[in-house]
Design a protein around this motif. Sequence first.
Motif, PDB file in Angstrom:
ATOM      1  N   GLU A 147       0.771  -1.119   0.112  1.00 34.84           N
ATOM      2  CA  GLU A 147       0.004   0.003   0.019  1.00 34.84           C
ATOM      3  C   GLU A 147       0.924   1.502   0.148  1.00 34.84           C
ATOM      4  O   GLU A 147       0.647   2.385  -0.695  1.00 34.84           O
ATOM      5  N   LEU A 148       1.952   1.157   0.801  1.00 35.56           N
ATOM      6  CA  LEU A 148       2.774   2.246   1.049  1.00 35.56           C
ATOM      7  C   LEU A 148       3.581   2.420  -0.427  1.00 35.56           C
ATOM      8  O   LEU A 148       3.367   3.861  -0.953  1.00 35.56           O
ATOM      9  N   CYS A 149       3.878   1.606  -1.221  1.00 37.29           N
ATOM     10  CA  CYS A 149       4.664   1.654  -2.457  1.00 37.29           C
ATOM     11  C   CYS A 149       3.615   2.288  -3.424  1.00 37.29           C
ATOM     12  O   CYS A 149       3.821   3.411  -3.950  1.00 37.29           O
ATOM     13  N   GLN A 150       2.358   1.797  -3.384  1.00 38.20           N
ATOM     14  CA  GLN A 150       1.399   2.200  -4.051  1.00 38.20           C
ATOM     15  C   GLN A 150       1.055   3.448  -3.965  1.00 38.20           C
ATOM     16  O   GLN A 150       0.913   4.459  -4.946  1.00 38.20           O
ATOM     17  N   PHE A 151       0.896   3.906  -2.835  1.00 41.03           N
ATOM     18  CA  PHE A 151       0.769   5.345  -2.235  1.00 41.03           C
ATOM     19  C   PHE A 151       1.674   6.579  -2.908  1.00 41.03           C
ATOM     20  O   PHE A 151       1.399   7.345  -3.335  1.00 41.03           O
TER      21      PHE A 151
END
Lengths: 431, 448
Positions: free
Chosen positions: B320-324
């Motif tokens: 999620e962090l990467c995607q964010f």
Amino acid sequence: MSAGTPKSLPSSGQKSIQEVCHPLSAEEPVLPPSPDGGSTTTTKDLSLPNGNAVDTSSPASSSSLLNRLQLDDDLDGETRDLFVTVDDPKKHVSTMETYITYRVSTKTTRTEFDLPEYSVRRRYQDFDWLRNKLEDSQPTHLIPPLPEKFVMKGVVDRFSEEFVETRRKALDKFLKRVADHPVLSFNEHFNVFLSAKDLNKRQGLALLSKMGESVKYVTGGYKLRLRPVEFAAMGDYLDVFTQKLGTIDRIAQRIIKEQSEYLVELREYGPVYSSWASSEEEALQEPLDGVAGCVANCCSALEEQTEDMSEDFLPVLREYILYIESMKNVLKKRDQVQAEYEAKLEAVAFREDKKTPVPTDVEKCQDRVECFNADLKADWDRWQNNKRQDFRQLLTGMADKNIQYYEKCLAAWESLIPLLQDKQEAKVETN
Amino acid sequence: MKCACATNYNTVRMMADTGSEEIAVIGNTDLTPSELENNIKNTMVEKGTTLLKRMEISVAEAEKRTGKNAVSMQETYTVYLIETRAVDAASEGANPAPDSLWRRYSEFELLRNYLLVTYPFVVVPPLPEKRAEFVWHKLSADNMDPDFVERRRVGLENFLLRVASHPVLSNDNIFYSFLTQEQSWKEVVFETGFQAKADSRLKALNATFRVKNPDKRFAEMKHYGDELQSVISQLLRVRARVADRLYGVYKVHGNYGRVFSEWSAIEKEMGDGLQSAGHHMDAYAASVDDILEEEEHYADQLKEYLFYTEALRAVCRKHELCQFELEMAAQDLTSKKQQREELATGTVRTFSLKGMTSKLFGQETPEQREAKLKTLETQIEDGEEMVKEKNAECEEFVKNAWVDIERFKEQKDRDLKEALISYAIMQISMCKKGIQVWSNAKECFSKM
């Protein structure tokens, strides 16, 4: 009897046992002394000197004689000639009250009964009447107990299947014990109970008063000097035994309670596996559902076992505790009879001057004591035997129930294993 | 469900932890330069099979030590003996003595934290619990309790074996040093600089942010992880209560033993039967201790997967962090491009403070505009580079992470199924014992 007790006066002569009236009868049949000075312990035939057969159905008959003649514990059906069963409970609703009646079926070849078979309906208070009558008319005998009379309304449902069935079993046992007793089974009240169509009408009649409804004991506060060893031993045994039974009752109740609480947790445990299964894919879903199913099976097995303990085990224990209570009362009565005799004997012994023959009332007392002791001893032995059988049956029954519980659980878990392992093996192969 | 990996790094095949595998670790050119460097530094010289194939590892013993801690206070702690031995040495029949060293629980924690930070796409095996939880009996809540220490020793060994058989983790140098290097291992770990990453990782994991387009699989996996955590917690809690109650049922039966013995004293013929039955009741009551001790193993197996869910969630969160970050970068780029357009065409499409001020205070000079445009162009260039980077990062992460998640899923299904089977076997054994005892008692009763 040891030193300190007055020497018993010589009896007025040997009488054959048939001629001796039951010490508790009101009647005093006057019979000539027997021509032969035969011992009272043996007899050739059951007949009065006047040729009439001894009326064995009366409470005044020679009970101790019958005790000795009858085979103790004639368990083989061949010698038994009276069979009684209690079954078929039915609810009766009237404007005044609601109550349960039970069918009492009798099969007999005894001549004391007019018919070979009877089928009557009785309610609890009829059994209670019978027991009271037996206690009154056969005070020297151990009368089996009835299930408890009063039940707390609101706590126990008097009309629930379980309660009625438990009571039925206890009432059945009560009648069977009476039927198996060599003296009690010939009791007139017992006969009436089994055969009369309508017991209510009979209850009022003073039908049997002529036959010697016994006099209520005058517990004149006589003090017993020394209890004979064997009766003291009986008393001690009953004291300890009742204590142990009480402990066993408490343990059983505790086990039931713990098992119920265990069941509550188990009932929550199984469904967690099911809910887990719902978030898994097939590989884990089936094993998880399988475990949930096993736990559910164990729950119902446990529930059954706990119910059985409540319905079969505890009531029998409690019945015995009641039995022992009534037995202790009989022992007390015996003590009273002996004490009365000793007191009267002592009173007479002071009158040394008079060379009168032994007063009949003292003699009567002596006979009373001797008969009571004999009856009690015989009944005690019989009771001990029955107790042994009853507890053997009760405890093996309890063990059986536990074995059955574990067997059910075992079957459930064992059926799960092949289900799980097959899949495991299959998967390895395809890989 | 195997991941279809297209890019030019080696496929990681998921097989049994101790099965054979041709695995190459991430020697992957799609990694960012920094990450690549890191991995090369920390991977072993030998690539290939997992460490466990070449080395026997065990946590053989546990011992209590006392010493002064960081604030110079006396403390008692437990140390665990790690023994290692090369497999080929043993197979040659030489059977040399194993190498060994002592480690504290805190060092295990340090190792794990390092692994979490260094391999964010791996579902890192959990450590056994620090403090006893879900206990069914108040006694075993004590950390110094020998049973607890023993179970922890087993758990730590399990942890090492899991790491040593992991296709990625087992090749880590720091891990190897943990097993073999007695002195100054801590210093070596800190030298990797993982601490800095650890802090930012922790911050990121706990931050709340909304991702517009998460990979559906990861969202599902995170949801599954949450569900699994909740259901296993519940299961462990109820199981502990069940164990408590079962204990009560068995122990009360011991009272029968005493009363039967007392009763037998006043009986003649019944005495022997009662007495012997009483002994069986005592045996029955005593048997529950072993039964529940065995069940603790089952509870431990469940606990491992309870703790695993945290690692699983961490991987999903990292995605999620990467995607964010990617979305943020993309968003930033879009807005910059928009600004450029507005500046170039002079139109204000969307409300912006700058637009308002320029309206209020008049247009800028052409020179100012030119300068601004140039800045924007550079920023857009950088932005595009950033998006490309982030995109690659994301893709890379997704691929690696999904591979490990698949591996984890299969491992979990296998392990938990085994656990359920062994639980069923435990129940069967308990039932058989029960039947035995009551049959013995029944025989005694029938002889009364």
